[in-house]
Motif scaffolding. Structure first.
Motif, PDB file in Angstrom:
ATOM      1  N   CYS A   1       2.495  -4.905  -6.723  1.00  0.00           N
ATOM      2  CA  CYS A   1       3.087  -4.433  -5.509  1.00  0.00           C
ATOM      3  C   CYS A   1       4.688  -4.649  -5.581  1.00  0.00           C
ATOM      4  CB  CYS A   1       2.640  -4.993  -4.454  1.00  0.00           C
ATOM      5  SG  CYS A   1       3.510  -4.176  -2.730  1.00  0.00           S
TER       6      CYS A   1
ATOM      7  N   GLY B   1       0.669  -1.240   0.198  1.00  0.00           N
ATOM      8  CA  GLY B   1      -0.005  -0.126  -0.134  1.00  0.00           C
ATOM      9  C   GLY B   1       0.892   1.113  -0.102  1.00  0.00           C
ATOM     10  N   GLN B   2       2.077   1.128   0.001  1.00  0.00           N
ATOM     11  CA  GLN B   2       3.023   2.292   0.154  1.00  0.00           C
ATOM     12  C   GLN B   2       3.858   2.640  -1.063  1.00  0.00           C
ATOM     13  OE1 GLN B   2       4.484   2.648   4.282  1.00  0.00           O
ATOM     14  NE2 GLN B   2       3.174   0.888   4.762  1.00  0.00           N
ATOM     15  N   CYS B   3       4.293   1.717  -1.684  1.00  0.00           N
ATOM     16  CA  CYS B   3       5.351   1.595  -2.918  1.00  0.00           C
ATOM     17  C   CYS B   3       4.675   2.447  -3.953  1.00  0.00           C
ATOM     18  CB  CYS B   3       5.845   0.038  -3.077  1.00  0.00           C
ATOM     19  SG  CYS B   3       4.683  -0.874  -4.091  1.00  0.00           S
ATOM     20  N   HIS B   4       5.529   2.719  -4.997  1.00  0.00           N
ATOM     21  CA  HIS B   4       5.181   3.220  -6.082  1.00  0.00           C
ATOM     22  C   HIS B   4       3.986   2.710  -7.017  1.00  0.00           C
ATOM     23  CE1 HIS B   4       5.332   6.042  -9.790  1.00  0.00           C
ATOM     24  NE2 HIS B   4       5.495   4.901 -10.358  1.00  0.00           N
TER      25      HIS B   4
ATOM     26  N   HIS C   1      -2.191  -2.346  -7.259  1.00  0.00           N
ATOM     27  CA  HIS C   1      -1.819  -2.894  -5.971  1.00  0.00           C
ATOM     28  C   HIS C   1      -1.224  -4.635  -6.125  1.00  0.00           C
ATOM     29  CE1 HIS C   1      -4.959   0.117  -5.002  1.00  0.00           C
ATOM     30  NE2 HIS C   1      -3.992   0.364  -4.129  1.00  0.00           N
TER      31      HIS C   1
ATOM     32  N   CYS D   1       1.793   0.531  -5.790  1.00  0.00           N
ATOM     33  CA  CYS D   1       0.650   0.553  -5.010  1.00  0.00           C
ATOM     34  C   CYS D   1      -0.137   2.066  -4.907  1.00  0.00           C
ATOM     35  CB  CYS D   1       0.969   0.285  -3.689  1.00  0.00           C
ATOM     36  SG  CYS D   1       1.077  -1.487  -3.187  1.00  0.00           S
ATOM     37  N   LEU D   2       0.920   3.123  -4.968  1.00  0.00           N
ATOM     38  CA  LEU D   2       0.119   4.434  -5.174  1.00  0.00           C
ATOM     39  C   LEU D   2      -0.122   4.926  -6.301  1.00  0.00           C
ATOM     40  CD1 LEU D   2       2.941   6.109  -2.659  1.00  0.00           C
ATOM     41  CD2 LEU D   2       0.835   5.514  -2.178  1.00  0.00           C
ATOM     42  N   ASP D   3       0.170   4.101  -7.308  1.00  0.00           N
ATOM     43  CA  ASP D   3      -0.195   4.315  -8.840  1.00  0.00           C
ATOM     44  C   ASP D   3      -1.487   3.697  -8.969  1.00  0.00           C
ATOM     45  OD1 ASP D   3       0.340   5.385 -11.404  1.00  0.00           O
ATOM     46  OD2 ASP D   3       0.781   3.692 -12.011  1.00  0.00           O
TER      47      ASP D   3
END
Length: 306
Positions: free
Chosen positions: A105, A92-95, A102, A97-99
């Motif tokens: 990941c 939920g925090q990597c590039h 998910h 996921c943020l894109d």
């Protein structure tokens, strides 16, 4: 040291029931006592050696269970609470996921699929859930474990195929294979507004269930050539969206052959070996076709209600 029974991959053709240590819980993690799980077609690929995982890996990625222990930093949940965990467990925090991707990941293809792949899975008495705050969903008291068992992977994959195909109200959709994922794709196509849903399988019970879930026309491939029949009932136009829900050359190619120019092939299957694109079915690359693949979303966004 506590131990547990677990299904462990040893080598192609060999999965054994073994004794393994119960995992220790760390920061941001949760330990789940597994009450219900199931077998995915991907597990069969692993058993056959068609998808590589490390020897000693506990298989399985569809857990339903009870929270046994919570690690530091995990709030909003309680020990003893019934939960499901997604087959995909993104950080939920990597590039990536943020894109919004998910399931990919860590900027790796299928990187969000960890259980039974890159970490120990859930065909065991206990499973350790990473990034628990992003990957636990409480089960309402009015639902049994069996009633929510399809949620971690099967339902979300089938629905995801319908969503990725961008089905619109009025569309004609063909779905090849009506196993659990294909049936969920049929339900998803209905929910997305498809006006005409055509399904293909060779098992009468599956075809009957597809009718209950919204299919308008069922085709038994043992009795009728599905490509010819779909083209006949669409007056040669083909379908707007074709969903492949098995993972074979035959079903993939059939989806291409029934697709209209400008149509979408939504692929859900896990393929092994060589997958080819027939030039004629692909219109030599000039048919404005879209081919999209879907790994079920790692975000448990489907509301679970009794």
């Amino acid at each position: 040291m506590r131990t547990m029974k677990a299904a462990v991959f040893i080598e192609p053709g060999k999965i054994i029931l073994d004794e393994k240590p119960v995992p220790k819980v760390g920061l941001g993690e949760a330990l789940i006592r597994v009450t219900t799980t199931t077998i995915c077609g991907t597990d069969v690929h692993i058993l056959k050696g068609e998808y590589p995982v490390a020897s000693g890996r506990i298989v399985g990625h569809e857990p339903v269970g009870v929270i046994d222990e919570l690690g530091p930093g995990v709030t909003g949940y309680t020990v003893g609470q019934r939960v499901i965990v997604g087959a995909i467990t993104p950080c939920g925090q990597c590039h990536t996921c943020l894109d919004g991707h998910h399931s990919q990941c860590g900027c790796k293809a299928a990187g969000g699929w960890r259980f039974g792949n890159t970490i120990d899975g859930c065909q065991a008495e206990y499973v350790l859930v990473p990034n628990a705050m992003a990957n636990l969903e409480p089960i309402p008291d009015g639902l049994t474990d069996e009633q929510v068992l399809m949620c971690p992977d099967i339902m979300s994959t089938g629905f995801g195929g319908a969503e990725s195909g961008n089905i619109r109200i009025g569309d004609t959709v063909a779905i090849f294979a009506q196993g659990p994922i294909g049936l969920c794709a049929t339900a998803g196509a209905k929910l997305k507004g498809a006006t005409r849903i055509i399904v293909v399988d060779g098992i009468p019970e599956r075809l009957a269930m597809a009718k209950r879930l919204g299919a308008d026309l069922t085709i038994d491939f043992n009795k009728t050539d599905p490509v010819e029949e779909i083209m006949r009932v669409t007056n040669g136009k083909g379908v707007d969206v074709a969903i492949e829900a098995l993972g074979t050359q035959r079903t993939f190619e059939s989806c291409l052959r029934v697709l209209k120019p400008g149509g979408v092939l939504s692929s859900l299957g896990v393929y092994s070996g060589k997958l080819t694109l027939p030039v004629d079915a692909f219109a030599a690359g000039l048919g404005d076709h879209k081919i999209i693949t879907t790994l079920c979303d790692g975000v448990l966004k489907v509301a679970i209600t009794p």
